[in-house]
Design a protein around this motif. Sequence first.
Motif, PDB file in Angstrom:
ATOM      1  N   THR A 177     -57.517  -0.222   8.188  1.00  0.00           N
ATOM      2  CA  THR A 177     -57.124   0.256   9.521  1.00  0.00           C
ATOM      3  C   THR A 177     -58.313   0.355  10.469  1.00  0.00           C
ATOM      4  OG1 THR A 177     -57.283   2.449   8.548  1.00  0.00           O
ATOM      5  CG2 THR A 177     -55.068   1.575   8.893  1.00  0.00           C
ATOM      6  N   ARG A 178     -59.492   0.670   9.904  1.00  0.00           N
ATOM      7  CA  ARG A 178     -60.664   0.810  10.772  1.00  0.00           C
ATOM      8  C   ARG A 178     -61.006  -0.531  11.441  1.00  0.00           C
ATOM      9  NH1 ARG A 178     -65.464   4.332  11.412  1.00  0.00           N
ATOM     10  NH2 ARG A 178     -66.987   2.951  12.367  1.00  0.00           N
ATOM     11  N   LEU A 179     -60.799  -1.620  10.718  1.00  0.00           N
ATOM     12  CA  LEU A 179     -61.077  -2.944  11.292  1.00  0.00           C
ATOM     13  C   LEU A 179     -60.250  -3.182  12.551  1.00  0.00           C
ATOM     14  CD1 LEU A 179     -61.133  -4.997   7.990  1.00  0.00           C
ATOM     15  CD2 LEU A 179     -63.080  -4.635   9.515  1.00  0.00           C
ATOM     16  N   GLY A 180     -59.042  -2.648  12.531  1.00  0.00           N
ATOM     17  CA  GLY A 180     -58.144  -2.824  13.678  1.00  0.00           C
ATOM     18  C   GLY A 180     -58.561  -2.043  14.894  1.00  0.00           C
ATOM     19  N   HIS A 181     -59.499  -1.103  14.729  1.00  0.00           N
ATOM     20  CA  HIS A 181     -59.916  -0.283  15.876  1.00  0.00           C
ATOM     21  C   HIS A 181     -61.151  -0.832  16.576  1.00  0.00           C
ATOM     22  CE1 HIS A 181     -57.787   3.258  13.692  1.00  0.00           C
ATOM     23  NE2 HIS A 181     -56.951   2.532  14.404  1.00  0.00           N
ATOM     24  N   ASN A 182     -61.830  -1.769  15.965  1.00  0.00           N
ATOM     25  CA  ASN A 182     -63.065  -2.315  16.541  1.00  0.00           C
ATOM     26  C   ASN A 182     -62.729  -3.111  17.809  1.00  0.00           C
ATOM     27  OD1 ASN A 182     -65.109  -4.309  17.057  1.00  0.00           O
ATOM     28  ND2 ASN A 182     -66.017  -3.818  15.083  1.00  0.00           N
ATOM     29  N   PRO A 183     -63.194  -2.627  18.993  1.00  0.00           N
ATOM     30  CA  PRO A 183     -62.764  -3.248  20.254  1.00  0.00           C
ATOM     31  C   PRO A 183     -63.233  -4.699  20.428  1.00  0.00           C
ATOM     32  CG  PRO A 183     -64.404  -1.522  20.664  1.00  0.00           C
ATOM     33  CD  PRO A 183     -64.050  -1.459  19.218  1.00  0.00           C
ATOM     34  N   THR A 184     -64.398  -5.020  19.876  1.00  0.00           N
ATOM     35  CA  THR A 184     -64.874  -6.412  20.005  1.00  0.00           C
ATOM     36  C   THR A 184     -63.988  -7.344  19.192  1.00  0.00           C
ATOM     37  OG1 THR A 184     -67.123  -5.688  20.448  1.00  0.00           O
ATOM     38  CG2 THR A 184     -66.872  -7.929  19.623  1.00  0.00           C
ATOM     39  N   ILE A 185     -63.641  -6.899  17.980  1.00  0.00           N
ATOM     40  CA  ILE A 185     -62.730  -7.688  17.134  1.00  0.00           C
ATOM     41  C   ILE A 185     -61.373  -7.863  17.819  1.00  0.00           C
ATOM     42  CG2 ILE A 185     -61.325  -7.462  15.031  1.00  0.00           C
ATOM     43  CD1 ILE A 185     -63.929  -8.448  14.324  1.00  0.00           C
ATOM     44  N   ARG A 186     -60.895  -6.795  18.422  1.00  0.00           N
ATOM     45  CA  ARG A 186     -59.581  -6.880  19.085  1.00  0.00           C
ATOM     46  C   ARG A 186     -59.592  -7.887  20.216  1.00  0.00           C
ATOM     47  NH1 ARG A 186     -56.879  -1.106  18.905  1.00  0.00           N
ATOM     48  NH2 ARG A 186     -55.951  -1.773  20.860  1.00  0.00           N
ATOM     49  N   ALA A 187     -60.657  -7.831  21.036  1.00  0.00           N
ATOM     50  CA  ALA A 187     -60.743  -8.753  22.178  1.00  0.00           C
ATOM     51  C   ALA A 187     -60.866 -10.200  21.695  1.00  0.00           C
ATOM     52  CB  ALA A 187     -61.937  -8.373  23.059  1.00  0.00           C
ATOM     53  N   GLU A 188     -61.682 -10.404  20.654  1.00  0.00           N
ATOM     54  CA  GLU A 188     -61.881 -11.773  20.157  1.00  0.00           C
ATOM     55  C   GLU A 188     -60.615 -12.300  19.470  1.00  0.00           C
ATOM     56  OE1 GLU A 188     -65.384 -11.585  17.711  1.00  0.00           O
ATOM     57  OE2 GLU A 188     -66.723 -11.516  19.436  1.00  0.00           O
ATOM     58  N   ALA A 189     -59.916 -11.428  18.755  1.00  0.00           N
ATOM     59  CA  ALA A 189     -58.676 -11.849  18.084  1.00  0.00           C
ATOM     60  C   ALA A 189     -57.640 -12.254  19.131  1.00  0.00           C
ATOM     61  CB  ALA A 189     -58.139 -10.724  17.207  1.00  0.00           C
ATOM     62  N   LYS A 190     -57.603 -11.496  20.218  1.00  0.00           N
ATOM     63  CA  LYS A 190     -56.643 -11.814  21.276  1.00  0.00           C
ATOM     64  C   LYS A 190     -56.960 -13.182  21.880  1.00  0.00           C
ATOM     65  CE  LYS A 190     -54.723 -10.056  25.618  1.00  0.00           C
ATOM     66  NZ  LYS A 190     -54.972 -11.306  26.344  1.00  0.00           N
ATOM     67  N   ARG A 191     -58.248 -13.431  22.070  1.00  0.00           N
ATOM     68  CA  ARG A 191     -58.653 -14.720  22.636  1.00  0.00           C
ATOM     69  C   ARG A 191     -58.256 -15.870  21.705  1.00  0.00           C
ATOM     70  NH1 ARG A 191     -64.517 -14.532  23.247  1.00  0.00           N
ATOM     71  NH2 ARG A 191     -64.098 -12.404  23.895  1.00  0.00           N
ATOM     72  N   LEU A 192     -58.472 -15.670  20.391  1.00  0.00           N
ATOM     73  CA  LEU A 192     -58.080 -16.705  19.421  1.00  0.00           C
ATOM     74  C   LEU A 192     -56.576 -16.974  19.504  1.00  0.00           C
ATOM     75  CD1 LEU A 192     -59.996 -15.773  16.126  1.00  0.00           C
ATOM     76  CD2 LEU A 192     -60.221 -17.899  17.420  1.00  0.00           C
ATOM     77  N   GLU A 193     -55.812 -15.881  19.553  1.00  0.00           N
ATOM     78  CA  GLU A 193     -54.358 -16.038  19.601  1.00  0.00           C
ATOM     79  C   GLU A 193     -53.925 -16.703  20.904  1.00  0.00           C
ATOM     80  OE1 GLU A 193     -53.290 -12.029  18.648  1.00  0.00           O
ATOM     81  OE2 GLU A 193     -52.988 -12.522  16.516  1.00  0.00           O
ATOM     82  N   ASP A 194     -54.577 -16.324  22.010  1.00  0.00           N
ATOM     83  CA  ASP A 194     -54.260 -16.954  23.296  1.00  0.00           C
ATOM     84  C   ASP A 194     -54.540 -18.454  23.263  1.00  0.00           C
ATOM     85  OD1 ASP A 194     -53.519 -14.513  24.219  1.00  0.00           O
ATOM     86  OD2 ASP A 194     -55.291 -14.175  25.488  1.00  0.00           O
ATOM     87  N   ASP A 195     -55.546 -18.837  22.487  1.00  0.00           N
ATOM     88  CA  ASP A 195     -55.885 -20.264  22.363  1.00  0.00           C
ATOM     89  C   ASP A 195     -55.037 -20.969  21.302  1.00  0.00           C
ATOM     90  OD1 ASP A 195     -57.797 -19.899  24.234  1.00  0.00           O
ATOM     91  OD2 ASP A 195     -59.516 -19.924  22.865  1.00  0.00           O
ATOM     92  N   GLY A 196     -54.063 -20.251  20.760  1.00  0.00           N
ATOM     93  CA  GLY A 196     -53.175 -20.851  19.762  1.00  0.00           C
ATOM     94  C   GLY A 196     -53.811 -20.984  18.393  1.00  0.00           C
ATOM     95  N   LYS A 197     -54.933 -20.280  18.148  1.00  0.00           N
ATOM     96  CA  LYS A 197     -55.569 -20.350  16.829  1.00  0.00           C
ATOM     97  C   LYS A 197     -55.125 -19.157  15.990  1.00  0.00           C
ATOM     98  CE  LYS A 197     -59.839 -22.783  18.008  1.00  0.00           C
ATOM     99  NZ  LYS A 197     -61.301 -22.738  17.879  1.00  0.00           N
ATOM    100  N   SER A 198     -55.194 -19.318  14.667  1.00  0.00           N
ATOM    101  CA  SER A 198     -54.789 -18.191  13.836  1.00  0.00           C
ATOM    102  C   SER A 198     -55.993 -17.290  13.566  1.00  0.00           C
ATOM    103  CB  SER A 198     -54.176 -18.676  12.527  1.00  0.00           C
ATOM    104  OG  SER A 198     -55.155 -19.372  11.799  1.00  0.00           O
TER     105      SER A 198
END
Length: 366
Positions: free
Chosen positions: A105-126
């Motif tokens: 759960t702590r991994l899910g709170h890291n704001p840099t990870i969240r922003a980068e994951a969103k960018r990956l998803e926006d680019d259609g990457k998993s």
Amino acid sequence: MTTKRILTGIRPTGPLHLGHYVGALKQWIELQDEYECFFLIADMQALTTHVDQPQLIEEAVRDVMLDWISVGLDPKRANVYFVLQSAILELTELTAYLSMLMPFTRLGHNPTIRAEAKRLEDDGKSVSAGFKIYPVSQAADILLFTPYPRGEGDELLVPVGEDQIPHLDDTNYLAEKFNKLYGDTLLACTPKVGNVGRLPGIDENPEKKENSGEEDSAEEGKKTKKMSKSAGNALFLKDDPARVRKLVAKMFTDKDKIYKGDPGHPDKCPVYMYHYAFNDDLASLRIRDLHCKIGTLGCVECKRDLAELLNNFLNPFRARRAQAEVEAPLGEYLARGTEKAREIGQKTMTAVRTAMHLDYPTVFNR
Ligand code: TRP
């Protein structure tokens, strides 16, 4: 004995840009005089976003080394090492152990990870499992360099751009948890962020604050789009003078200054932010500020000045890069750094395994 050591790194996903320089490299260069320095090329971490582009990573490893040398990092010094992450097996081992201490759960709170994951998803990457736990691997990168034997006043300094701070918080969370469970083994790191933590991208438009897609997550509400290769708004350290002039000419300025004579607002102008970041001469900055405000300096001229300032700034880098491209033994630098890092890593891992009661067959003889 007291050890003053630096461990920091960059993901090789392309050539480095002015944002890297201002956010990180600038302080690394100065610290070389005082610290034993390990500069990590995080090629494993690059796989978290570029697993399908191994050639790109390979090319970027070379680019990053040349960029580093161009700005003045110096692997010829006895205290400076360039290290390739994937070649340090001890890092992979420490990552595996530390991952047991990291609550999912702590991994899910890291704001840099969240922003980068969103960018990956926006680019259609998993978003892969490897991506999700890369803060743990980054913690291993840092904590592996815990000095052994430990001395009074030892320091493990990590100079980084401000977006890396959540990872360093995770690192120290893991160090503390490890030490509490298994006894004092790992040295918590000391984060260090430079003065100008961030440059806006050269497409920064003060009129459209929501133009983002890449808002800076660490500082919610302040929606500057930072310089990044993926956003296509970067000035690279290896750019030639013509490209710098062309891109600077296209930059946005204060939206309320339409004609030269209009009073300008330097504090709202991305071009001025660049002048501010790259001109050390405060008196000349103050004069520029004044002429902009009273309308005697137009934006076209101000941008021309900026292109010149940047080109003068980049010229020594270009010269060093050209020379290094011909004569720097990049492979030797990496081999030397890797050997030293593994030597340190093996000591740390011996301590880690002992602390975790994984040092068989010694366990049976206790
Ligand atoms: N996360 C950093 C980046 O994206 C690279 C990195 C990997 C790093 N390991 C590190 C930075 C350890 C500092 C310390 O550029």
